[in-house]
Design a protein around this motif. Structure first.
Motif, mmCIF file in Angstrom:
data_model
loop_
_atom_site.group_PDB
_atom_site.id
_atom_site.type_symbol
_atom_site.label_atom_id
_atom_site.label_comp_id
_atom_site.label_asym_id
_atom_site.label_seq_id
_atom_site.Cartn_x
_atom_site.Cartn_y
_atom_site.Cartn_z
ATOM 1 N N ARG A 110 6.720 2.255 13.853
ATOM 2 C CA ARG A 110 5.618 2.707 14.706
ATOM 3 C C ARG A 110 4.826 1.522 15.196
ATOM 4 O O ARG A 110 4.786 0.488 14.541
ATOM 5 N N PRO A 111 4.141 1.707 16.344
ATOM 6 C CA PRO A 111 3.312 0.604 16.829
ATOM 7 C C PRO A 111 2.254 0.257 15.777
ATOM 8 O O PRO A 111 1.717 1.155 15.119
ATOM 9 N N THR A 147 1.081 -5.173 12.122
ATOM 10 C CA THR A 147 -0.320 -5.569 11.926
ATOM 11 C C THR A 147 -0.839 -5.042 10.596
ATOM 12 O O THR A 147 -1.573 -5.727 9.891
ATOM 13 N N ARG A 148 -0.492 -3.802 10.296
ATOM 14 C CA ARG A 148 -0.969 -3.229 9.029
ATOM 15 C C ARG A 148 -0.480 -4.041 7.844
ATOM 16 O O ARG A 148 -1.242 -4.346 6.924
ATOM 17 N N ARG A 196 -5.975 -10.048 4.224
ATOM 18 C CA ARG A 196 -7.212 -9.476 3.695
ATOM 19 C C ARG A 196 -7.306 -9.598 2.189
ATOM 20 O O ARG A 196 -8.363 -9.827 1.629
ATOM 21 N N GLN A 250 -0.349 -2.502 -3.337
ATOM 22 C CA GLN A 250 -1.195 -2.359 -2.147
ATOM 23 C C GLN A 250 -0.343 -1.996 -0.928
ATOM 24 O O GLN A 250 -0.750 -1.174 -0.109
ATOM 25 N N LYS A 303 0.398 1.585 -0.666
ATOM 26 C CA LYS A 303 -0.684 2.476 -0.222
ATOM 27 C C LYS A 303 -0.692 2.659 1.288
ATOM 28 O O LYS A 303 -1.317 3.586 1.793
ATOM 29 N N ILE A 344 0.318 4.034 4.594
ATOM 30 C CA ILE A 344 1.020 5.291 4.860
ATOM 31 C C ILE A 344 2.344 5.032 5.576
ATOM 32 O O ILE A 344 3.307 5.770 5.400
ATOM 33 N N ASP A 345 2.425 3.982 6.377
ATOM 34 C CA ASP A 345 3.655 3.710 7.124
ATOM 35 C C ASP A 345 4.730 3.009 6.302
ATOM 36 O O ASP A 345 5.847 2.823 6.786
ATOM 37 N N VAL A 346 4.393 2.594 5.103
ATOM 38 C CA VAL A 346 5.407 1.935 4.269
ATOM 39 C C VAL A 346 6.181 2.999 3.498
ATOM 40 O O VAL A 346 5.609 3.817 2.791
#
Ligand SMILES: Cc1ncc(C[n+]2csc(CCOP(=O)(O)OP(=O)(O)O)c2C)c(N)n1
Lengths: 171, 559
Positions: free
Chosen positions: A12-13, A17-18, A25, A63, A66, A68-70
């Motif tokens: 997904r786009p 970045t996530r 971070r 982490q 956590k 959602i896209d992983v």
């Protein structure tokens, strides 16, 4: 210590970045990251090299889980794997040096993929050790430009990353 | 049948049983506001989007339901950021809907464009940018599901204006199945057995109960665990209310401003049962001297919390309530008399105290009187600072969800809008906001919201004319150099309240406290502000200096 993580994500786009954002971070260091679609076109696989002790890696994995896209994370660090990276190197190549270069390229089973008046582009694939050695030798000729894909890895033999099996997500 | 994207949002809210939203209009959400105009959903308009999201947060903490807020694109969306971070740190389920510039203008620095999904990436549990009108139902279903399940948290859905305006077929999904999101609710059987065994062997066990007990609704199970095992209980700030304040096994709050006996108990314990808490630095103090003799059982729904800050002997991932139920089936009566007696001696030797005065108004006294007059049954929201810590220390909470306070982020200005949300969600309850004179000025515009909606919130401003908590640190650690902590130029809070149509009462003497509270309790059609003019330089004690072991305590005895 350096760890190799294989991270399967929804295609997904913003997913890159996530993942990358999470690393910066939380203060984790990415050494390299390689991303591409897998056999199921809805999914991508990221191969991430990350520096840290066992505790750090445990947190990285938890982490990442956590997000959602992983979809799935496998730690390949202690697995027997095939590791590859592809590197393109532009080297100075005066006509007088070409024979010597040619020989080097053959020894390393690399390929010359572009030739110009005073330089060539060499393509080499291999594991870290091989690429390091090759790069060192080419330095004597003069490297003008170098680009690498980042490492990818796959478990050897019958083992493979099952989408619903062990190591699947929870929590 | 085809309907507009904006109608889809309204329909989705109804199917998620949302009956209140907190929102502020603007260009990008005009289609949504048009759909809300005759929808059967109460819309509360704050006077600042930050007020709106804090209200949604307070609503959620008071009711246990998801809070919903709406903001327009650009500045509307960025005004939500603090509230989103606040909800993220305290694991509060919120669905934030933001308008976005039309899809074809995204990325062009269009008027009122802000990349709010990018901005909120690190402070949301998940977020979405909706690209097509037909995706709205699926995405909203997922948003509510993700926000409210597992470890709850805020989810943001950014919807471009044209996506709201266009039509598509509406079919709301019955359920969600995300292959990449499967929270674990039931504790691992083997670990439960180990935990029960470790509890049985322990001579000096302590339960540290946090916000997870509140959000999973495990108050009864917690009480049973404590009573059957005869295990003393201490709370984190977020956990307060999950164990009755008057219970003989209760130790009050632990950590930086915790009771001496809670901190001693944790330091001397041979077993810590950490339940739905995350070993924040305000709780552990210097982490390598935290509970040095103890084994640790850690129960949490978020696997990433286990082993993050402290090493754990028995990790249990699962929903707190379900895990405690599993443990209770196997737990035998505990024999800890000696330990409980020892703690009893500490309680006598180092009680929470302050010097009461007949002449001067003391903040602790006010909190105690509010507790008395409400019989400890009110919903209490707080701002951030000294008054928050005095509330945590001196109010005897009786039940879960009765303390609503910004723990993880420590957001000044949270308390009053949160009280608005709590009062909207629980119209039958008495709602008190205990505020600082600094904090209240961060969202005092919301007095208008409370007045418009006839919310009888009682706001107790603990007016010490300082940014008290910062001043305390300057006094203790910076040689009383009061750099920018004196609050000159504050308004007359009574007049401020009256200017908005709220009631205002001033209190300057201890004798006036109870009459003022009685008067406030009788006002039922508008908010009441009580300006408690307290002594300016009272300090919060006990206090563990930052990064010190938690048994090295200022103003309360040092072991
Ligand atoms: C938004 C925000 N800005 C700054 C701070 C830092 N801070 C923590 S407590 C405090 C003082 C609060 O003063 P007041 O509301 O008057 O409460 P008091 O401590 O006097 O009870 C400040 C400035 C904060 N927590 N939140």
């Amino acid at each position: 210590m350096r760890h190799v993580l294989s991270v399967i994500v929804e295609n997904r786009p913003g997913v890159l970045t996530r993942v990358a954002g999470l690393f910066s971070r939380r203060g984790f260091n990415i050494d390299s990251i390689a991303v591409g679609e897998i056999e199921d076109k809805d999914l991508s696989r990221m191969t991430i090299l990350v520096e840290g002790d066992e505790k750090v890696i445990e947190q990285v994995i938890k982490q990442l889980n956590k997000l959602i896209d992983v979809v799935k994370i496998s730690n390949l660090t202690n697995e027997s794997t095939v590791n590859r990276e592809l590197v393109l190197i532009k080297v100075k190549a005066e006509p007088s040096m070409r024979a010597e270069l040619q020989q080097l390229v053959e020894t390393f089973r690399a390929k010359i993929v572009d030739v110009s008046l005073d330089s060539i582009i060499v393509e080499v694939t291999g594991d870290e050790e091989k690429i390091k050695a090759f790069e060192l030798l080419l330095k004597h000729f003069g490297i003008q430009e170098l680009v690498r894909t980042g490492k990818i890895a796959m478990m050897r033999g019958v083992k493979f990353i099952k989408m619903n099996g062990e190591g699947g997500k929870s929590g | 049948m085809k309907i507009k994207g904006a109608m889809m949002v309204v329909e989705a809210l109804k199917r998620e049983n949302v009956d209140v939203v907190f929102g502020y209009p603007g260009g990008a959400v005009l289609p949504l506001y048009d759909a809300l105009y005759d929808a059967d959903i109460t819309h509360i308009m704050p006077r600042h989007e930050q007020g709106g999201i804090h209200a949604a947060d307070g609503y959620s903490r008071a009711t246990g339901k998801a809070g919903v807020c709406i903001a327009t694109s650009g500045p509307g969306a960025t005004n939500l950021v603090t509230g989103i971070a606040n909800a993220y740190m305290d694991s509060v389920p919120i669905v934030a809907l933001t308008g976005q510039v039309p899809a074809n203008l995204i990325g062009t620095d269009a008027f009122q464009e802000a990349d709010i999904t990018g901005i909120t990436l690190p402070i949301t549990k998940h977020n979405y940018l909706v690209k097509e009108t037909r995706d709205i139902p699926q995405i909203l279903k997922e948003a509510f599901y993700v926000a409210t399940t597992g470890r709850p948290g805020p989810v943001l859905v950014d919807i471009p204006r044209d996506v709201l305006a266009q039509e598509a077929d509406f079919k709301y999904p019955e359920k969600v199945d995300l292959r990449s999101y499967k929270p674990t609710y039931t504790g691992h059987g083997g670990q439960i057995n180990r935990a029960v065994r470790v509890i049985k062997e322990a001579k000096r066990p302590v339960i540290c109960a946090g916000g997870g007990v509140v959000s999973s609704g495990a108050q009864e199970e917690l009480i049973k665990l404590a009573e059957i095992g005869q295990i003393p209980v201490t709370n984190t700030l977020m956990g307060l209310g999950s164990f009755p304040g008057g219970h003989p096994l209760f130790l009050g709050m632990l950590g930086m401003h915790g009771t001496v006996y809670a901190n001693y108990a944790v330091t001397e314990a041979d077993l810590i049962i950490a339940i739905g808490m995350r070993f924040d630095d305000r709780v552990t103090g210097r982490v390598d001297s935290f509970a040095p003799h103890a084994k640790i059982i850690h129960i949490d729904i978020d696997p990433a919390e286990i082993g993050k800050n402290v090493e754990v002997d028995v990790p249990i991932v699962g929903d707190v309530r379900r895990v405690l139920e599993q443990m209770l089936k196997k737990l035998k009566k505990g024999e800890t008399e000696e330990w409980v007696e020892q703690i009893g001696r500490w309680k006598k030797e180092y009680p929470l105290t302050y010097s009461f005065s007949q002449e001067e108004l003391k903040p602790q006294h006010i909190i105690q009187e509010i507790c008395k007059i409400t019989d400890g049954e009110a919903i209490i929201t707080t701002d951030v600072g000294q008054h928050q810590m005095w509330t945590a220390q001196y109010f005897k909470f009786k039940r879960s969800r009765s303390l609503i306070s910004s723990g993880g982020l420590g957001t000044m200005g949270y308390g009053f809008p949160a009280a608005i949300g709590a009062q909207v969600g629980c119209p039958q309850e008495k709602v008190f906001c205990i505020a600082g004179d600094g904090s209240i000025q961060m969202n005092s515009q919301e007095i208008a919201t409370a007045v418009c909606n006839k919310l009888p919130i009682k706001v107790a401003i603990i007016n010490n004319q300082f940014l008290g908590m910062v001043r305390q640190w300057q006094e203790l650690f910076f040689q009383r150099r009061y750099s920018s902590t004196c609050l000159e130029g504050s308004p007359d809070f009574v007049k401020l309240a009256e200017a908005y149509g709220a009631a205002g009462i001033r209190v300057t003497k201890p004798q006036e406290v109870v009459p003022a509270l009685e008067k406030a309790m009788e006002i039922n059609d508008r908010p009441v502000f009580i300006d408690f003019q307290v002594v300016p330089e009272e300090n919060v004690f006990p206090m563990v200096p930052p990064a010190s072991p938690i048994n090295k305590i200022l103003g309360g005895g040092t072991k």
